[in-house]
Every structure is written in C-alpha cells, then in structure tokens.
Design a protein around this motif. Structure first.
Motif, mmCIF file in Angstrom:
data_model
loop_
_atom_site.group_PDB
_atom_site.id
_atom_site.type_symbol
_atom_site.label_atom_id
_atom_site.label_comp_id
_atom_site.label_asym_id
_atom_site.label_seq_id
_atom_site.Cartn_x
_atom_site.Cartn_y
_atom_site.Cartn_z
ATOM 1 N N TRP A 366 0.849 -1.197 0.000
ATOM 2 C CA TRP A 366 0.000 0.000 0.000
ATOM 3 C C TRP A 366 0.885 1.248 0.000
ATOM 4 O O TRP A 366 1.817 1.350 0.799
ATOM 5 N N PRO A 367 0.583 2.190 -0.864
ATOM 6 C CA PRO A 367 1.431 3.384 -0.950
ATOM 7 C C PRO A 367 1.212 4.385 0.181
ATOM 8 O O PRO A 367 1.993 5.318 0.328
ATOM 9 N N CYS A 368 0.146 4.206 0.958
ATOM 10 C CA CYS A 368 -0.144 5.172 2.032
ATOM 11 C C CYS A 368 -0.970 4.464 3.108
ATOM 12 O O CYS A 368 -1.338 3.305 2.961
ATOM 13 N N GLY A 369 -1.270 5.190 4.177
ATOM 14 C CA GLY A 369 -2.143 4.648 5.216
ATOM 15 C C GLY A 369 -3.603 4.825 4.830
ATOM 16 O O GLY A 369 -3.908 5.218 3.698
ATOM 17 N N GLY A 370 -4.511 4.518 5.748
ATOM 18 C CA GLY A 370 -5.928 4.727 5.500
ATOM 19 C C GLY A 370 -6.588 3.662 4.660
ATOM 20 O O GLY A 370 -7.740 3.794 4.264
ATOM 21 N N ILE A 371 -5.861 2.576 4.376
ATOM 22 C CA ILE A 371 -6.396 1.496 3.542
ATOM 23 C C ILE A 371 -7.375 0.655 4.388
ATOM 24 O O ILE A 371 -7.125 0.395 5.559
ATOM 25 N N GLY A 372 -8.474 0.244 3.745
ATOM 26 C CA GLY A 372 -9.503 -0.471 4.500
ATOM 27 C C GLY A 372 -9.999 -1.750 3.844
ATOM 28 O O GLY A 372 -9.387 -2.258 2.899
ATOM 29 N N ASP A 373 -11.125 -2.243 4.351
ATOM 30 C CA ASP A 373 -11.707 -3.517 3.910
ATOM 31 C C ASP A 373 -11.789 -3.649 2.388
ATOM 32 O O ASP A 373 -11.472 -4.690 1.821
ATOM 33 N N GLU A 374 -12.245 -2.582 1.740
ATOM 34 C CA GLU A 374 -12.557 -2.705 0.313
ATOM 35 C C GLU A 374 -11.292 -2.933 -0.511
ATOM 36 O O GLU A 374 -11.301 -3.662 -1.495
ATOM 37 N N ASP A 375 -10.169 -2.307 -0.089
ATOM 38 C CA ASP A 375 -8.908 -2.532 -0.792
ATOM 39 C C ASP A 375 -8.366 -3.930 -0.508
ATOM 40 O O ASP A 375 -7.864 -4.609 -1.408
ATOM 41 N N TYR A 376 -8.456 -4.359 0.752
ATOM 42 C CA TYR A 376 -7.970 -5.701 1.089
ATOM 43 C C TYR A 376 -8.745 -6.755 0.307
ATOM 44 O O TYR A 376 -8.174 -7.678 -0.270
ATOM 45 N N LEU A 377 -10.072 -6.608 0.257
ATOM 46 C CA LEU A 377 -10.869 -7.610 -0.450
ATOM 47 C C LEU A 377 -10.650 -7.550 -1.949
ATOM 48 O O LEU A 377 -10.640 -8.574 -2.636
ATOM 49 N N PHE A 378 -10.415 -6.359 -2.464
ATOM 50 C CA PHE A 378 -10.094 -6.204 -3.886
ATOM 51 C C PHE A 378 -8.799 -6.958 -4.213
ATOM 52 O O PHE A 378 -8.710 -7.659 -5.230
ATOM 53 N N ALA A 379 -7.811 -6.850 -3.329
ATOM 54 C CA ALA A 379 -6.551 -7.574 -3.531
ATOM 55 C C ALA A 379 -6.781 -9.083 -3.475
ATOM 56 O O ALA A 379 -6.248 -9.839 -4.287
ATOM 57 N N PHE A 380 -7.607 -9.522 -2.535
ATOM 58 C CA PHE A 380 -7.901 -10.956 -2.447
ATOM 59 C C PHE A 380 -8.555 -11.446 -3.729
ATOM 60 O O PHE A 380 -8.180 -12.470 -4.281
ATOM 61 N N GLN A 381 -9.549 -10.698 -4.212
ATOM 62 C CA GLN A 381 -10.292 -11.160 -5.383
ATOM 63 C C GLN A 381 -9.452 -11.157 -6.656
ATOM 64 O O GLN A 381 -9.578 -12.033 -7.485
ATOM 65 N N ASN A 382 -8.580 -10.167 -6.780
ATOM 66 C CA ASN A 382 -7.884 -9.989 -8.059
ATOM 67 C C ASN A 382 -6.490 -10.595 -8.153
ATOM 68 O O ASN A 382 -6.054 -10.919 -9.247
ATOM 69 N N VAL A 383 -5.752 -10.666 -7.060
ATOM 70 C CA VAL A 383 -4.435 -11.307 -7.128
ATOM 71 C C VAL A 383 -4.316 -12.536 -6.244
ATOM 72 O O VAL A 383 -3.844 -13.580 -6.704
ATOM 73 N N ILE A 384 -4.716 -12.394 -4.993
ATOM 74 C CA ILE A 384 -4.384 -13.459 -4.040
ATOM 75 C C ILE A 384 -5.120 -14.750 -4.360
ATOM 76 O O ILE A 384 -4.501 -15.805 -4.524
ATOM 77 N N MET A 385 -6.454 -14.674 -4.505
ATOM 78 C CA MET A 385 -7.213 -15.913 -4.719
ATOM 79 C C MET A 385 -6.823 -16.630 -6.012
ATOM 80 O O MET A 385 -6.651 -17.856 -6.005
ATOM 81 N N PRO A 386 -6.628 -15.910 -7.143
ATOM 82 C CA PRO A 386 -6.165 -16.621 -8.345
ATOM 83 C C PRO A 386 -4.841 -17.354 -8.121
ATOM 84 O O PRO A 386 -4.669 -18.486 -8.595
ATOM 85 N N ILE A 387 -3.914 -16.729 -7.388
ATOM 86 C CA ILE A 387 -2.626 -17.370 -7.140
ATOM 87 C C ILE A 387 -2.781 -18.562 -6.191
ATOM 88 O O ILE A 387 -2.203 -19.627 -6.414
ATOM 89 N N VAL A 388 -3.585 -18.383 -5.149
ATOM 90 C CA VAL A 388 -3.809 -19.486 -4.205
ATOM 91 C C VAL A 388 -4.382 -20.702 -4.934
ATOM 92 O O VAL A 388 -3.955 -21.831 -4.728
ATOM 93 N N GLU A 389 -5.342 -20.452 -5.820
ATOM 94 C CA GLU A 389 -5.953 -21.557 -6.563
ATOM 95 C C GLU A 389 -4.941 -22.318 -7.399
ATOM 96 O O GLU A 389 -4.954 -23.536 -7.449
ATOM 97 N N GLN A 390 -4.033 -21.569 -8.037
ATOM 98 C CA GLN A 390 -3.029 -22.235 -8.865
ATOM 99 C C GLN A 390 -1.966 -22.931 -8.032
ATOM 100 O O GLN A 390 -1.510 -24.019 -8.360
ATOM 101 N N PHE A 391 -1.571 -22.301 -6.936
ATOM 102 C CA PHE A 391 -0.544 -22.903 -6.082
ATOM 103 C C PHE A 391 -1.102 -24.141 -5.369
ATOM 104 O O PHE A 391 -0.397 -25.113 -5.150
#
Ligand code: Q9C
Ligand code: ZN
Length: 535
Positions: A366-391
């Motif tokens: 994260w480039p700054c503070g103030g990050i919340g639920d919506e950014d974390y879940l966006f990261a899960f949906q778009n990068v983390i979960m696809p990688i977890v599925e493949q790994f």
C-alpha cells in the motif's frame, strides 16, 4: 549478519547501561513524517523526559512548575491527563473491563471498578499468573473442530519499564483477546465447537529449522538478564525466551495437528510475535519466527506446499527472507509500504523471491495509510485468490497481525472485524480447513479483540456472507493491486479481463486524481469520489 548478543539494560530507571549494542534494526528514512508520528506516539515522551532530567538548573520550585500526572490508556496506550476518566484518543474508560471482557466490555462504564481498584495494589506478577480466565472450551476429539493455542506464561514477556511510555507489544494484548473470547463463550456465542490445546515449548533443534544456532543462543541468553534489547524496539526480560519457545511450540503443534487431520483449523494466540524475525536477527518486537516454524512443521508432517498469507500491516521481512529461495512455501503479504518509508521498509511489489523461489513471494504494498476492507478484499479477489488456486497449498498459515485494524496506534489503516472475517472466509472456503491463524501484531486492544473473535467465528463455520458488490477499491489500493498483478502475471495466470479492467479503472481514476488533486484514498468511482472533503 548475526544477532550475536542482545544489548542489556541492568538495574532500573536511571541506572540503565547499554552494552554490546550490535543489533541495529532497519529504520528507513522518513518521508511523510508518518513513521515519525508513530514513533512519537509509541515512545513519545522520551525526549521530554531527557529535557526534564538534564535541564535541572532551570528548575523552579514555585507555582509555575506542576507535575502533570498522566495515565496511559489500557486500550490504545495513548497518554491522558489524570483528571480525565476516558481516553481522549479512543474513548475507552480508564477502568473499563477490557482485560476481562475484551471487546464485549462496556467502553464507558467501569464493569468492576472495585476489582480494578484492588488490582492496582497487586504486584505485576500476581496479576500475570493468577488472572483466571472463565472456563473456556470443552476439549473435543471430533476432527471437525477448531483448536486454540494459548498459555498464560506468554504473558510474562514484558518490557522492564525504563521508558515513560508503555511498549505497544504488551501482555494485555493477549488478556484482552482471551477475555473477549471467554466472555463470548460464557454468553453462548461459541458453543462447544472449539477446544484448547496445551502449549509446549519448541525445542532448540526445532527453532534451528529456520534460525541460526547463534540466534537461538542469543535469545536463550536473554533469560539470564532482567532486561535486554535487540535494537531499540525489541525487548526481552527473564521470561522472554520461554514465551518465545512457547509461542513457537504452540504454532508447530497446531500446524502438525491440522496437517495430520486431527483438527480442522487452529488459532495460535501467541506472543512475542514472529514475522520480522530473520534467520539470524530478532527485530520489530519479534524473537522467533512462529509462522515460518509452523510452515516447516507442515512440511515435515507431510504437506508438499504451504502458503503463508501475512495481513499484518507491516511487511513480514523475516518470513520472506527465510523462504526467499524456497518454492515449497508461497509467501503473500499485504502491507503498508509507502515506497519503503514504512517499517521495516521491505516488501516492494518487485520482490518476488530468488533462485528456485522466484515467483513464490507476492507483495502487495500500500502506498499510504488509510487502507480499508474494500482494498484488502479487492486484492484478495484480483491477485491473491487466483494465485492461491493455482498454487493449491496443502496447508495455509495466516500471519494475522491486527495492526491494519481501524484504531490501531501504529498502523493507521481502516480494516474492520468484518473485513478480517471476509478474508478468512475466502481462504477457508478454498482450503476447506487446513488453516492456521497465527497472531502477529495489533496494538489497540478493542480492535484486536473484536477482530480475533470475527476470525474465530469464521473458523468455527459461521460465514460472514457475501462480500457487498458495492465495495470498490480506493485509487491507492487499485494502484498497488494492479502493480502486483502486472509483476505476478510473469509467474501466475492472472485473468486477462481483470488485468484489462484494472488498467481501465486505473487510467480513469488517474485522470480524475490529477484533475481534482484528490486524495489517493478516494474510491475509484461513484459520486462520492467527486466531493470528498479535503484536508
Ligand atoms: N521507526 C509487529 O507489528 N516500529 N511489529 C518502529 C521505528 C516497529 C511492528 C518504528 C514496528 C514493529 C509485529
Ligand atoms: Zn505489525
């Protein structure tokens, strides 16, 4: 570099002598003054203390000089004037029952003011060892259950007070979490689905799965001293080595039981935390790397691939280093990075692992503070979960710091218990269990207690429901996630449509961002983006 000998402080207060200061932790330069602010919040009064002591000649003993009595909030450790009964920072009542009841305590009304008064006169060790938790969970042999790892002796690790401000990584963290869970159990919230496993100390040989012999010896040696330091932030007392062995052993045992199918999942309520501990260095409040040891335990219990997902607000530089060249352990971290200016400074998206481990470190900075639920879940949906599925890991460890939580005095982020529940749910549903949650940081007692309870509820099978479709990332969140996506698409299949979609969102948001000179924390679209108040 090798951690060698910790610096010691002998005696109390004024007598403190530092010797053998060999360990310097990475203190990145200061860009936006936020880290400085953190330091000030954490150790705020050191400078003032020096002034008072050394400026003796200006001391006048008349009415102008008044010793300002202060108290430190149990919940958020901010300092408050003695004539206030509620914390000016977080609102917690000075004598709220938060240590006994966690997040279920009333914030305003002292639950048991008399008891709290009595406790003031008890010695610290009396409180530490005789604080009794209400009866917890009935042990179960049912394999479809969740185990909690906890041991009161981990409360004995605490800073011998030489500073005027309490250290954020304090025993009360575990008291508040356990208090909240116990109170929830008594009120019937978690009926009989959970058991506690006894903690045991990791052996020195186990610690050397991930640490150098001299590191293990350096930590062991602290037990001979009333107070030692690894760098400025990382304290030890006579009991720290014991607490660190218990924390590690608890994680090892829980993970082993999970991989062997004896339990479905587990929650290690442990301290000191671990993810900053490098193979040869203690730092960032961490002595032994508990999550890394759990990963090794999973591998030796038969797992072929292990994933560590680290949502502590700080980058887990220790865990990343330990598995840098190892393709059997995938390390994924979301953290406040601020272009390297947030502690510990590592974890850029370009850090992807080395040698055989290239592509097995995933950083979402994260480039700054103030990050919340919506950014974390966006990261899960778009990068983390696809990688977890493949790994397709055989076991997953969450390095669960709760210092990205709203109200945390160090993290400055906005994640809510519901955000933590959703992240847990995504991993849980994909893994069908085989999930170990390991406590890392998190310094607001109410936030960590509520967050831990929300995560535990998911482990017990209570779903937080669907992620609201209206959730959208902020510009800052989108920036970090799309950067990580582009870099990781060299190693993992990232859906082309979602890459394109992100790029479109990004360029639209970028234009708007420049035109409106807006805050990077605004949502990328929607009417509210236009009329965000400034400053
Ligand atoms: N510039 C964990 O959350 N902050 N550790 C030092 C000095 C250290 C946090 C600031 C933060 C360590 C486990
Ligand atoms: Zn942290």
């Amino acid at each position: 570099m090798d951690s060698g000998v910790a610096s010691r402080i002998s005696g109390h207060g004024m007598d403190c002598v530092k010797e053998d200061l060999e360990i310097e932790d990475v203190s990145p330069p200061n860009a936006e003054g936020k880290d400085l602010e953190d330091t000030k919040q954490t150790y705020g009064h050191e400078g003032e203390w020096m002034d008072e002591e050394e400026d003796g000649k200006d001391w006048k003993s008349d009415v102008n000089v008044e010793i300002m009595a202060e108290w430190f909030c149990t919940n958020c450790i901010d300092s408050n004037p003695d004539d206030e009964s509620c914390c000016g920072q977080c609102g917690e009542h000075r004598n709220s029952g938060i240590l006994e009841q966690g997040y279920l305590a009333s914030r305003d009304l002292p639950e048991k003011a008399n008891d709290m008064e009595q406790r003031k006169d008890m010695s610290d060790s009396e409180i530490k060892l005789h604080l009794t938790f209400p009866p917890l969970w009935t042990p179960q042999t049912d394999a479809a259950s969740t185990a909690i790892g906890f041991d009161e002796r981990m409360l004995l690790h605490s800073e011998v007070q030489t500073k005027s401000h309490p250290h954020p990584e304090r025993p009360d963290r575990l008291r508040a979490i356990m208090g909240g869970l116990s109170a929830a159990v008594s009120s019937g919230l978690f009926s009989g689905l959970c058991c506690m496993i006894p903690s045991r100390e990791a052996t020195l040989a186990e610690l050397e799965w991930v640490h150098s012999h001299s590191h293990v010896e350096a930590v062991e040696a602290t037990s001979l001293h009333e107070a030692s330091y690894f760098g400025r932030d990382t304290y030890a007392n006579n009991y720290s080595a014991l607490a660190a062995r218990l924390a590690a052993g608890t994680c090892i045992d829980l993970m082993t039981a999970i991989v062997k199918g004896q339990i479905l999942n587990g929650f290690a309520l442990v301290r000191p935390p671990g993810h900053h501990a490098l193979s040869a260095t203690a730092m960032g409040f961490c002595l032994h790397n508990n999550a890394a040891l759990a990963a090794k335990a999973a591998l030796s219990a038969g797992a072929k691939k292990v994933m560590i997902i680290d949502w502590d607000v700080h980058h887990g530089n220790g865990t990343q280093e330990i598995f840098d060249s190892d393709s059997s352990v995938l390390y994924v971290s979301l953290h406040r990075h601020q272009a390297g200016f947030f502690y510990p400074g590592t974890g850029a998206a370009s850090e992807v692992g080395i040698k055989d481990g290239e592509g097995f470190s995933v950083n979402i900075p994260w480039p700054c503070g103030g990050i919340g639920d919506e950014d974390y879940l966006f990261a899960f949906q778009n990068v983390i979960m696809p990688i977890v599925e493949q790994f397709a890991p055989d076991a997953t460890i969450i390095s669960a710091g709760f210092d990205a939580a709203k109200g945390d005095p160090l993290g400055g982020c906005q994640v809510t218990p519901s955000g933590y529940a959703h992240m847990t749910q995504l991993l849980y549903s994909l893994m069908k269990g085989k999930l170990l949650v390991v406590l890392e940081g998190g310094y607001n007692l109410r936030s960590i207690s509520a967050s831990a309870a929300a995560v535990l509820k998911v482990l017990l099978g209570v779903s937080p429901g669907e992620i609201p479709p209206s959730w959208q990332p902020t510009f800052a969140g989108l920036l970090a996630v799309s950067e990580a996506c582009v870099i990781q698409s060299r190693y993992w299949k990232i859906d082309r449509m979602s890459l394109l979609n992100m790029q479109m969102l990004l360029s639209a948001a970028e234009t708007k961002f420049k035109e409106n000179k807006n805050d990077p924390r605004q949502p990328v679209s929607g009417p509210q983006a236009e009329d965000q108040p400034q400053g």
